[in-house]
Design a protein around this motif. Structure first.
Motif, PDB file in Angstrom:
ATOM      1  N   SER A   1      41.902  20.472  66.481  1.00 23.45           N
ATOM      2  CA  SER A   1      41.432  19.351  65.554  1.00 23.45           C
ATOM      3  C   SER A   1      40.887  19.987  64.234  1.00 23.45           C
ATOM      4  N   ASP A   2      40.820  21.064  64.031  1.00 15.85           N
ATOM      5  CA  ASP A   2      40.432  21.915  62.907  1.00 15.85           C
ATOM      6  C   ASP A   2      41.135  21.270  61.773  1.00 15.85           C
ATOM      7  N   TYR A   3      40.627  20.733  60.741  1.00 18.05           N
ATOM      8  CA  TYR A   3      41.472  20.143  59.656  1.00 18.05           C
ATOM      9  C   TYR A   3      42.257  21.234  58.967  1.00 18.05           C
ATOM     10  N   ARG A   4      41.696  22.421  58.851  1.00 18.37           N
ATOM     11  CA  ARG A   4      42.336  23.469  58.085  1.00 18.37           C
ATOM     12  C   ARG A   4      43.620  24.080  58.659  1.00 18.37           C
ATOM     13  N   LEU A   5      43.594  24.115  60.308  1.00 18.10           N
ATOM     14  CA  LEU A   5      44.729  24.347  60.890  1.00 18.10           C
ATOM     15  C   LEU A   5      45.854  23.370  60.674  1.00 18.10           C
ATOM     16  N   VAL A   6      45.425  22.223  61.003  1.00 17.88           N
ATOM     17  CA  VAL A   6      46.298  20.971  60.717  1.00 17.88           C
ATOM     18  C   VAL A   6      46.976  21.176  59.669  1.00 17.88           C
ATOM     19  N   ARG A   7      46.294  21.239  58.376  1.00 19.93           N
ATOM     20  CA  ARG A   7      47.061  21.352  57.193  1.00 19.93           C
ATOM     21  C   ARG A   7      48.032  22.510  57.355  1.00 19.93           C
ATOM     22  N   VAL A   8      47.560  23.536  57.772  1.00 16.18           N
ATOM     23  CA  VAL A   8      48.538  24.788  57.780  1.00 16.18           C
ATOM     24  C   VAL A   8      49.778  24.593  58.692  1.00 16.18           C
ATOM     25  N   LEU A   9      49.391  24.098  59.716  1.00 14.68           N
ATOM     26  CA  LEU A   9      50.563  23.599  60.515  1.00 14.68           C
ATOM     27  C   LEU A   9      51.685  22.756  59.882  1.00 14.68           C
ATOM     28  N   GLU A  10      51.171  21.717  59.424  1.00 11.39           N
ATOM     29  CA  GLU A  10      52.038  20.889  58.505  1.00 11.39           C
ATOM     30  C   GLU A  10      52.807  21.572  57.350  1.00 11.39           C
ATOM     31  N   TYR A  11      51.798  22.295  56.631  1.00 10.34           N
ATOM     32  CA  TYR A  11      52.655  23.229  55.473  1.00 10.34           C
ATOM     33  C   TYR A  11      53.482  24.148  56.206  1.00 10.34           C
ATOM     34  N   ILE A  12      53.506  24.873  57.353  1.00 11.75           N
ATOM     35  CA  ILE A  12      54.476  25.533  57.939  1.00 11.75           C
ATOM     36  C   ILE A  12      55.765  24.664  58.098  1.00 11.75           C
ATOM     37  N   ASP A  13      55.575  23.541  58.637  1.00 15.07           N
ATOM     38  CA  ASP A  13      56.697  22.818  59.159  1.00 15.07           C
ATOM     39  C   ASP A  13      57.558  22.383  58.009  1.00 15.07           C
TER      40      ASP A  13
ATOM     41  N   LEU B   1      50.744  35.824  55.880  1.00 18.79           N
ATOM     42  CA  LEU B   1      49.435  35.446  56.144  1.00 18.79           C
ATOM     43  C   LEU B   1      48.568  35.083  54.887  1.00 18.79           C
ATOM     44  N   ARG B   2      48.915  35.647  53.771  1.00 18.80           N
ATOM     45  CA  ARG B   2      48.069  35.405  52.618  1.00 18.80           C
ATOM     46  C   ARG B   2      48.321  33.812  52.240  1.00 18.80           C
ATOM     47  N   ALA B   3      49.549  33.475  52.060  1.00 21.83           N
ATOM     48  CA  ALA B   3      49.826  31.947  51.520  1.00 21.83           C
ATOM     49  C   ALA B   3      49.521  31.070  52.516  1.00 21.83           C
ATOM     50  N   LEU B   4      49.367  31.274  53.821  1.00 19.99           N
ATOM     51  CA  LEU B   4      48.853  30.564  54.994  1.00 19.99           C
ATOM     52  C   LEU B   4      47.215  30.333  55.051  1.00 19.99           C
ATOM     53  N   SER B   5      46.628  31.506  54.843  1.00 22.83           N
ATOM     54  CA  SER B   5      45.144  31.434  54.692  1.00 22.83           C
ATOM     55  C   SER B   5      44.741  30.870  53.495  1.00 22.83           C
ATOM     56  N   ARG B   6      45.493  31.061  52.384  1.00 26.52           N
ATOM     57  CA  ARG B   6      45.026  30.610  51.159  1.00 26.52           C
ATOM     58  C   ARG B   6      45.138  28.637  51.440  1.00 26.52           C
ATOM     59  N   GLU B   7      46.169  28.356  51.874  1.00 26.77           N
ATOM     60  CA  GLU B   7      46.504  26.936  52.469  1.00 26.77           C
ATOM     61  C   GLU B   7      45.178  26.453  53.143  1.00 26.77           C
ATOM     62  N   ALA B   8      44.742  27.311  54.039  1.00 27.81           N
ATOM     63  CA  ALA B   8      43.526  27.033  54.949  1.00 27.81           C
ATOM     64  C   ALA B   8      42.158  27.024  53.927  1.00 27.81           C
ATOM     65  N   GLY B   9      42.326  27.878  53.173  1.00 29.90           N
ATOM     66  CA  GLY B   9      40.947  27.930  52.379  1.00 29.90           C
ATOM     67  C   GLY B   9      39.890  28.945  53.040  1.00 29.90           C
ATOM     68  N   ILE B  10      40.614  29.887  53.559  1.00 26.79           N
ATOM     69  CA  ILE B  10      39.762  30.948  54.372  1.00 26.79           C
ATOM     70  C   ILE B  10      40.366  32.253  54.166  1.00 26.79           C
ATOM     71  N   SER B  11      39.582  33.269  54.455  1.00 30.65           N
ATOM     72  CA  SER B  11      40.039  34.862  54.441  1.00 30.65           C
ATOM     73  C   SER B  11      41.268  34.768  55.343  1.00 30.65           C
ATOM     74  N   GLN B  12      42.149  35.801  55.039  1.00 32.07           N
ATOM     75  CA  GLN B  12      43.098  36.101  56.081  1.00 32.07           C
ATOM     76  C   GLN B  12      42.878  36.537  57.302  1.00 32.07           C
ATOM     77  N   PHE B  13      41.717  37.310  57.386  1.00 30.74           N
ATOM     78  CA  PHE B  13      41.125  37.807  58.718  1.00 30.74           C
ATOM     79  C   PHE B  13      40.705  36.670  59.811  1.00 30.74           C
ATOM     80  N   HIS B  14      39.738  36.018  58.987  1.00 30.55           N
ATOM     81  CA  HIS B  14      39.616  34.628  59.649  1.00 30.55           C
ATOM     82  C   HIS B  14      40.560  33.705  60.182  1.00 30.55           C
ATOM     83  N   PHE B  15      41.181  33.623  59.152  1.00 35.18           N
ATOM     84  CA  PHE B  15      42.447  32.482  59.641  1.00 35.18           C
ATOM     85  C   PHE B  15      43.249  33.348  60.438  1.00 35.18           C
TER      86      PHE B  15
END
Length: 148
Positions: free
Chosen positions: A35-47, A56-70
């Motif tokens: 239900s984490d909105y950041r992950l929902v946004r990333v999963l939609e971005y991937i689709d 990983l860099r592009a996806l973590s940027r989409e989530a708005g968090i560091s690559q490691f945390h993402f």
């Protein structure tokens, strides 16, 4: 890049998602148990960008968090790494497309985001224990026997 006209995953360059695609996404996302909105946004971005280079860099940027945390958050919520998840989605899309005869395996590989047909074939064989050509042939012979 060639335009993708038939696209089970709403690949890049396609029209914005319609209500049916959004329903599929939400069911898919519910399956991801997040239900984490950041992950929902990333999963939609991937689709919507499945045929693009996704790192990983592009996806973590989409989530708005560091690559490691993402990466850690994604693995915990989805159950696999972002790379594994993207590969899974690409292979599922390719498998679906191989059931039709209108595109070559090479065209399908490029449409689904693989850089080469050899990379696509190797990944497909690892996942499904047969090459894309063998899979297509088995589907065609299966379809012929259904019509008999």
């Amino acid at each position: 890049m060639a335009e993708n006209t038939e696209n089970p995953q709403a690949l890049a360059g396609a029209d914005p998602p319609n209500d049916t695609q959004r329903d599929v996404w939400h069911k898919s996302l519910a399956g991801e148990r997040t239900s984490d909105y950041r992950l929902v946004r990333v999963l939609e971005y991937i689709d919507t960008h499945l045929s693009d280079h996704l790192d990983l860099r592009a996806l973590s940027r989409e989530a708005g968090i560091s690559q490691f945390h993402f990466a850690a958050l994604f693995r915990k919520a989805v159950g696999r790494s972002p790379h594994q998840h993207i590969l899974h989605l690409r292979l599922q899309a390719a498998r679906s497309m191989l059931c039709r005869k209108d595109k070559s395996a090479f065209e399908i590989a490029l449409t689904c985001g693989f850089k080469s047909s050899s990379h696509f074939s190797a990944a497909f064989r690892r996942k499904f224990s047969q090459s894309p050509t063998e899979f297509r042939s088995s589907q065609q012979s299966h379809n012929r026997s259904d019509k008999s």
